[in-house]
Design a protein around this motif. Structure first.
Motif, PDB file in Angstrom:
ATOM      1  N   LEU A  23      -4.493 -13.507  11.616  1.00  0.00           N
ATOM      2  CA  LEU A  23      -4.485 -14.668  10.761  1.00  0.00           C
ATOM      3  C   LEU A  23      -3.329 -14.883   9.678  1.00  0.00           C
ATOM      4  CD1 LEU A  23      -8.375 -14.949  10.123  1.00  0.00           C
ATOM      5  CD2 LEU A  23      -7.184 -15.646  11.975  1.00  0.00           C
ATOM      6  N   ILE A  24      -2.368 -13.811   9.991  1.00  0.00           N
ATOM      7  CA  ILE A  24      -1.504 -13.712   8.896  1.00  0.00           C
ATOM      8  C   ILE A  24      -0.216 -13.526   9.790  1.00  0.00           C
ATOM      9  CG2 ILE A  24      -2.741 -12.663   7.117  1.00  0.00           C
ATOM     10  CD1 ILE A  24      -1.919  -9.603   7.953  1.00  0.00           C
ATOM     11  N   ALA A  25       1.161 -13.545   9.097  1.00  0.00           N
ATOM     12  CA  ALA A  25       2.199 -13.405   9.767  1.00  0.00           C
ATOM     13  C   ALA A  25       3.371 -12.725   8.708  1.00  0.00           C
ATOM     14  CB  ALA A  25       2.985 -14.621  10.249  1.00  0.00           C
ATOM     15  N   PRO A  26       4.144 -12.042   9.443  1.00  0.00           N
ATOM     16  CA  PRO A  26       5.108 -11.451   8.307  1.00  0.00           C
ATOM     17  C   PRO A  26       5.891 -12.400   7.284  1.00  0.00           C
ATOM     18  CG  PRO A  26       5.772 -10.491  10.434  1.00  0.00           C
ATOM     19  CD  PRO A  26       4.681 -11.626  10.518  1.00  0.00           C
ATOM     20  N   GLY A  27       5.975 -12.006   5.963  1.00  0.00           N
ATOM     21  CA  GLY A  27       6.148 -12.976   4.977  1.00  0.00           C
ATOM     22  C   GLY A  27       5.163 -13.455   4.408  1.00  0.00           C
ATOM     23  N   ASP A  28       3.874 -13.341   4.704  1.00  0.00           N
ATOM     24  CA  ASP A  28       2.722 -14.101   4.046  1.00  0.00           C
ATOM     25  C   ASP A  28       2.374 -13.065   2.833  1.00  0.00           C
ATOM     26  OD1 ASP A  28       2.549 -15.912   6.173  1.00  0.00           O
ATOM     27  OD2 ASP A  28       0.962 -15.382   6.926  1.00  0.00           O
ATOM     28  N   THR A  29       1.739 -13.865   1.813  1.00  0.00           N
ATOM     29  CA  THR A  29       1.223 -13.192   0.745  1.00  0.00           C
ATOM     30  C   THR A  29      -0.302 -13.038   0.812  1.00  0.00           C
ATOM     31  OG1 THR A  29       3.004 -13.657  -0.651  1.00  0.00           O
ATOM     32  CG2 THR A  29       0.895 -13.097  -1.874  1.00  0.00           C
ATOM     33  N   VAL A  30      -1.120 -11.939   1.005  1.00  0.00           N
ATOM     34  CA  VAL A  30      -2.397 -11.747   1.042  1.00  0.00           C
ATOM     35  C   VAL A  30      -3.047 -11.138  -0.161  1.00  0.00           C
ATOM     36  CG1 VAL A  30      -2.278 -11.443   3.320  1.00  0.00           C
ATOM     37  CG2 VAL A  30      -2.135  -9.363   2.059  1.00  0.00           C
ATOM     38  N   GLU A  31      -4.410 -11.406  -0.367  1.00  0.00           N
ATOM     39  CA  GLU A  31      -5.084 -10.844  -1.447  1.00  0.00           C
ATOM     40  C   GLU A  31      -5.874  -9.741  -0.830  1.00  0.00           C
ATOM     41  OE1 GLU A  31      -7.284 -13.954  -3.136  1.00  0.00           O
ATOM     42  OE2 GLU A  31      -5.532 -15.170  -3.592  1.00  0.00           O
ATOM     43  N   LEU A  32      -6.388  -8.693  -1.830  1.00  0.00           N
ATOM     44  CA  LEU A  32      -7.318  -7.858  -1.573  1.00  0.00           C
ATOM     45  C   LEU A  32      -8.586  -8.323  -0.666  1.00  0.00           C
ATOM     46  CD1 LEU A  32      -8.513  -4.799  -1.682  1.00  0.00           C
ATOM     47  CD2 LEU A  32      -9.293  -5.437  -3.914  1.00  0.00           C
ATOM     48  N   ASN A  33      -8.759  -7.827   0.398  1.00  0.00           N
ATOM     49  CA  ASN A  33     -10.227  -8.296   1.121  1.00  0.00           C
ATOM     50  C   ASN A  33      -9.961  -9.495   1.815  1.00  0.00           C
ATOM     51  OD1 ASN A  33     -11.663  -5.934   0.929  1.00  0.00           O
ATOM     52  ND2 ASN A  33     -12.450  -6.556  -0.982  1.00  0.00           N
ATOM     53  N   GLN A  34      -8.714 -10.278   1.695  1.00  0.00           N
ATOM     54  CA  GLN A  34      -8.607 -11.303   2.455  1.00  0.00           C
ATOM     55  C   GLN A  34      -8.761 -11.143   3.957  1.00  0.00           C
ATOM     56  OE1 GLN A  34      -5.163 -13.497   1.697  1.00  0.00           O
ATOM     57  NE2 GLN A  34      -4.798 -14.275   3.707  1.00  0.00           N
ATOM     58  N   HIS A  35      -9.356 -12.010   4.750  1.00  0.00           N
ATOM     59  CA  HIS A  35      -9.578 -11.940   6.152  1.00  0.00           C
ATOM     60  C   HIS A  35      -8.291 -11.992   6.914  1.00  0.00           C
ATOM     61  CE1 HIS A  35     -11.639 -13.789  10.156  1.00  0.00           C
ATOM     62  NE2 HIS A  35     -11.141 -12.639  10.171  1.00  0.00           N
ATOM     63  N   ILE A  36      -7.864 -10.944   7.645  1.00  0.00           N
ATOM     64  CA  ILE A  36      -6.329 -10.957   8.229  1.00  0.00           C
ATOM     65  C   ILE A  36      -6.490 -11.137   9.661  1.00  0.00           C
ATOM     66  CG2 ILE A  36      -5.192  -9.815   6.093  1.00  0.00           C
ATOM     67  CD1 ILE A  36      -5.372  -7.302   7.383  1.00  0.00           C
ATOM     68  N   ALA A  37      -7.541 -10.823  10.154  1.00  0.00           N
ATOM     69  CA  ALA A  37      -7.491 -10.368  11.811  1.00  0.00           C
ATOM     70  C   ALA A  37      -8.933 -10.534  12.210  1.00  0.00           C
ATOM     71  CB  ALA A  37      -6.860  -9.307  12.068  1.00  0.00           C
ATOM     72  N   ASP A  38      -9.174 -10.721  13.448  1.00  0.00           N
ATOM     73  CA  ASP A  38     -10.375 -10.604  14.168  1.00  0.00           C
ATOM     74  C   ASP A  38     -10.155  -9.608  15.161  1.00  0.00           C
ATOM     75  OD1 ASP A  38     -11.950 -12.466  12.935  1.00  0.00           O
ATOM     76  OD2 ASP A  38     -11.130 -14.106  14.433  1.00  0.00           O
ATOM     77  N   VAL A  39     -11.108  -8.637  15.196  1.00  0.00           N
ATOM     78  CA  VAL A  39     -10.728  -7.287  16.160  1.00  0.00           C
ATOM     79  C   VAL A  39     -12.005  -7.131  16.889  1.00  0.00           C
ATOM     80  CG1 VAL A  39      -9.171  -6.143  14.478  1.00  0.00           C
ATOM     81  CG2 VAL A  39     -11.689  -5.745  14.352  1.00  0.00           C
ATOM     82  N   GLU A  40     -11.842  -6.724  18.159  1.00  0.00           N
ATOM     83  CA  GLU A  40     -13.158  -6.704  18.971  1.00  0.00           C
ATOM     84  C   GLU A  40     -13.478  -5.237  19.305  1.00  0.00           C
ATOM     85  OE1 GLU A  40     -14.924  -8.634  23.175  1.00  0.00           O
ATOM     86  OE2 GLU A  40     -12.637  -8.722  22.690  1.00  0.00           O
ATOM     87  N   THR A  41     -14.691  -4.590  18.869  1.00  0.00           N
ATOM     88  CA  THR A  41     -15.132  -3.281  18.975  1.00  0.00           C
ATOM     89  C   THR A  41     -15.829  -3.501  20.523  1.00  0.00           C
ATOM     90  OG1 THR A  41     -17.037  -3.398  18.165  1.00  0.00           O
ATOM     91  CG2 THR A  41     -15.072  -3.086  16.596  1.00  0.00           C
ATOM     92  N   ALA A  42     -16.507  -2.454  20.692  1.00  0.00           N
ATOM     93  CA  ALA A  42     -16.968  -2.341  22.026  1.00  0.00           C
ATOM     94  C   ALA A  42     -18.416  -2.906  21.738  1.00  0.00           C
ATOM     95  CB  ALA A  42     -17.463  -0.986  22.542  1.00  0.00           C
ATOM     96  N   LYS A  43     -18.793  -3.423  20.484  1.00  0.00           N
ATOM     97  CA  LYS A  43     -20.155  -3.788  20.384  1.00  0.00           C
ATOM     98  C   LYS A  43     -19.995  -5.233  19.658  1.00  0.00           C
ATOM     99  CE  LYS A  43     -22.490   0.638  19.639  1.00  0.00           C
ATOM    100  NZ  LYS A  43     -23.168   1.538  18.565  1.00  0.00           N
ATOM    101  N   ALA A  44     -18.857  -5.688  18.993  1.00  0.00           N
ATOM    102  CA  ALA A  44     -18.836  -7.012  18.410  1.00  0.00           C
ATOM    103  C   ALA A  44     -17.419  -7.439  18.177  1.00  0.00           C
ATOM    104  CB  ALA A  44     -19.886  -7.055  17.310  1.00  0.00           C
ATOM    105  N   VAL A  45     -17.512  -8.713  17.715  1.00  0.00           N
ATOM    106  CA  VAL A  45     -16.073  -9.144  17.061  1.00  0.00           C
ATOM    107  C   VAL A  45     -16.329  -9.198  15.959  1.00  0.00           C
ATOM    108  CG1 VAL A  45     -14.472 -11.059  16.934  1.00  0.00           C
ATOM    109  CG2 VAL A  45     -15.650 -10.411  19.390  1.00  0.00           C
ATOM    110  N   VAL A  46     -15.662  -8.569  14.908  1.00  0.00           N
ATOM    111  CA  VAL A  46     -15.960  -8.308  13.383  1.00  0.00           C
ATOM    112  C   VAL A  46     -14.478  -8.804  12.599  1.00  0.00           C
ATOM    113  CG1 VAL A  46     -17.350  -6.541  13.719  1.00  0.00           C
ATOM    114  CG2 VAL A  46     -15.088  -5.974  13.460  1.00  0.00           C
ATOM    115  N   GLU A  47     -14.648  -9.145  11.450  1.00  0.00           N
ATOM    116  CA  GLU A  47     -13.559  -9.760  10.756  1.00  0.00           C
ATOM    117  C   GLU A  47     -12.945  -8.515   9.974  1.00  0.00           C
ATOM    118  OE1 GLU A  47     -15.247 -12.681   8.129  1.00  0.00           O
ATOM    119  OE2 GLU A  47     -15.379 -14.198   9.918  1.00  0.00           O
ATOM    120  N   LEU A  48     -11.595  -8.378  10.018  1.00  0.00           N
ATOM    121  CA  LEU A  48     -10.875  -7.253   9.315  1.00  0.00           C
ATOM    122  C   LEU A  48     -10.161  -7.813   8.107  1.00  0.00           C
ATOM    123  CD1 LEU A  48     -10.181  -4.200   9.875  1.00  0.00           C
ATOM    124  CD2 LEU A  48      -7.797  -5.253  10.539  1.00  0.00           C
ATOM    125  N   PRO A  49     -10.620  -7.172   6.990  1.00  0.00           N
ATOM    126  CA  PRO A  49     -10.396  -7.591   5.679  1.00  0.00           C
ATOM    127  C   PRO A  49      -9.100  -6.658   5.182  1.00  0.00           C
ATOM    128  CG  PRO A  49     -12.691  -6.932   5.497  1.00  0.00           C
ATOM    129  CD  PRO A  49     -12.058  -6.570   6.671  1.00  0.00           C
TER     130      PRO A  49
END
Length: 466
Positions: A23-49
């Motif tokens: 959900l980000i790209a090089p050059g983006d400014t992000v805040e602490l705990n901003q949702h930056i990616a969706d990652v899929e584990t073996a058990k669920a798709v979770v949001e990565l802050p």
């Protein structure tokens, strides 16, 4: 200062996850705990802050790539400023994403909250996988739009024209739908969702897949030779074994070759239960609840477990002990686009029929959306699998690892059946119970199955069991 964020320890023995979407790209400014990616584990798709506040300098992994714990995934320029954690003024500690062993720990970074220096406002909680810190009390962080910057192309695909995305909102869809869109090469931004509130569905993606429109446009124009113009299907195809299916396969093999399985079958007349469900549907007091046969079987199982506790145990080989559970965390096997999962309802034994119906509805909704939490996928004590929804009468289900029993519900069929000395057309179901013979002997398993059958054959029998 450049900080490298490595894939954190996901817990539960999970050592890898797939980057579903950035959900980000090089050059983006992000805040602490901003949702930056969706990652899929073996058990669920979770949001990565994000563990840092700063500017994105590099994405080390592309969408679709399976990343192991400890591998770099994104770098930030934090301009020498470390994010704060609990402790108040002067007690801020950096949220490190690079530990001495090269592996970031979700446990170490989670649960740090407190007061921001000087202004008394609560600082955001620095958690990593699956849970974002609340922007307000009790809330969850809102999805943020992607800011200006280049679009990151998936590995192995030709780069497309890069357009600045400005501050437009991300199309509304679920992680499994986004994964399907990437697989079929569909741009979600160009779609109008037909789901609730404009949600993009799997059907929307399939309808707009490359080649579908061309095929639709060509319908009605018969080729000159009169034959259907169709591209021959490949004789075989291959797809990678994804993390969930890999984990499920390993767990089933371990269960099948570790626990000595025994399966018993019981065919019963469930006409009284079917009539009960019909009466509940007509009762306005239950209009807001979807009480079906699965709900009744779940309640019957909880009652039968209280009378036959050996079915609700675990064999702890390492400790040389048998663990007796005095509660029921009821697992429900669910088929999802990602594969089989068995989320469980915590303390199902304490729930009434309407509460079980509500819990089952919520479990089904999150499973289909691919948003089942890690907590719901662990800690189960006994399970149900409803094979009857596929028209199957009976089977030999494999135990969910760590559990002593699993009950399979067959299809309800109208069948000629002996009733009060005559043959009548009745609603008949077959129950299949698999259990671990180390923990449950034949008598205990048979009594449990008979108790469940008695309740379904005559719901009034509950009064003699509780």
């Amino acid at each position: 200062m450049i900080k490298v964020f490595k894939l954190p320890d996901l817990g539960e023995g999970l050592t890898e996850s797939e980057i579903v979407a950035w959900l980000i790209a090089p050059g983006d400014t992000v805040e602490l705990n901003q949702h930056i990616a969706d990652v899929e584990t073996a058990k669920a798709v979770v949001e990565l802050p994000s563990p840092f506040a700063g500017t994105v300098t590099e994405l080390h992994q592309q969408p679709g790539v399976v990343v192991h714990v400890g591998e770099p995934i994104v770098s930030f320029d934090v301009a020498g400023a470390e994010p704060q954690s609990a402790g108040g003024v002067g007690a801020a500690q950096p949220v490190e994403a690079e530990f001495g062993d090269g592996v970031a720990s979700a446990t170490d970074a989670a649960g740090r909250s407190g007061e921001a220096a000087g202004d008394g406002a609560p600082a955001r909680e620095a958690v990593l996988v699956g849970y974002g810190a609340a922007a307000e009390r009790g809330g969850r962080p809102k999805r943020r739009p992607r800011f200006g910057g280049p679009v990151v192309e998936p590995v192995g695909k030709a780069p497309s024209v890069v357009e600045p995305v400005g501050t437009r909102e991300r199309p509304r869809s679920t992680p499994p739908v986004r994964a399907l869109a990437r697989e079929l090469g569909v741009d979600l931004a160009a779609l109008t969702g037909t789901g609730p509130d404009g949600l993009i569905t799997r059907d929307d993606v399939h309808q707009n897949a490359p080649g579908r429109a061309a095929a639709s446009a060509g319908q009605g124009q018969a080729p000159r030779d009169g034959r259907a113009d169709a591209t021959p299907a490949p004789r075989e195809s291959r797809s990678p074994i994804k993390s969930l299916r890999k984990l499920t396969a390993a767990a089933m093999v371990q269960s099948a070759f570790t626990a000595p399985h025994v399966t018993e079958f019981l065919t019963i007349d469930v006409t009284p239960t079917v009539e009960l469900l019909d009466s509940l549907k007509r009762d306005r007091a239950f209009a807001d609840y979807r009480i079906g046969i699965l709900t009744v079987v779940a309640k019957a199982l909880c009652i039968a477990v209280a009378r036959n506790p050996s079915l609700n145990t675990r064999w702890d080989d390492a400790a040389g002990e048998i663990v007796q559970f005095n509660y029921v965390n009821l697992g429900i096997a669910a088929a999802t686009p990602r594969g089989l999962i068995v989320p469980n309802i915590k303390d199902a034994h304490a729930l009434g029929l309407t509460e079980l119906a509500t819990a089952l509805a919520g479990l089904t909704e999150t499973a289909r959306a691919g948003t089942t939490s890690q907590d719901a996928l662990t800690g189960g004590t006994i399970s149900i699998t409803n094979i009857g929804v596929y028209g199957i009468d009976a089977g030999t289900p494999i135990l969910n690892p760590g559990e002593a029993a699993i009950l399979a519900m067959g299809s309800i069929r109208r069948t000629p059946w002996e009733h009060h000395g005559e043959v009548a057309l009745r609603s008949v179901m077959t129950l299949s119970l698999s259990f671990d013979h180390r923990l449950v002997d034949g008598e205990q398993g048979s009594r449990f199955l008979a108790d469940v059958g008695s309740i379904l054959a005559n719901p009034g029998m509950v009064l003699t069991m509780i």
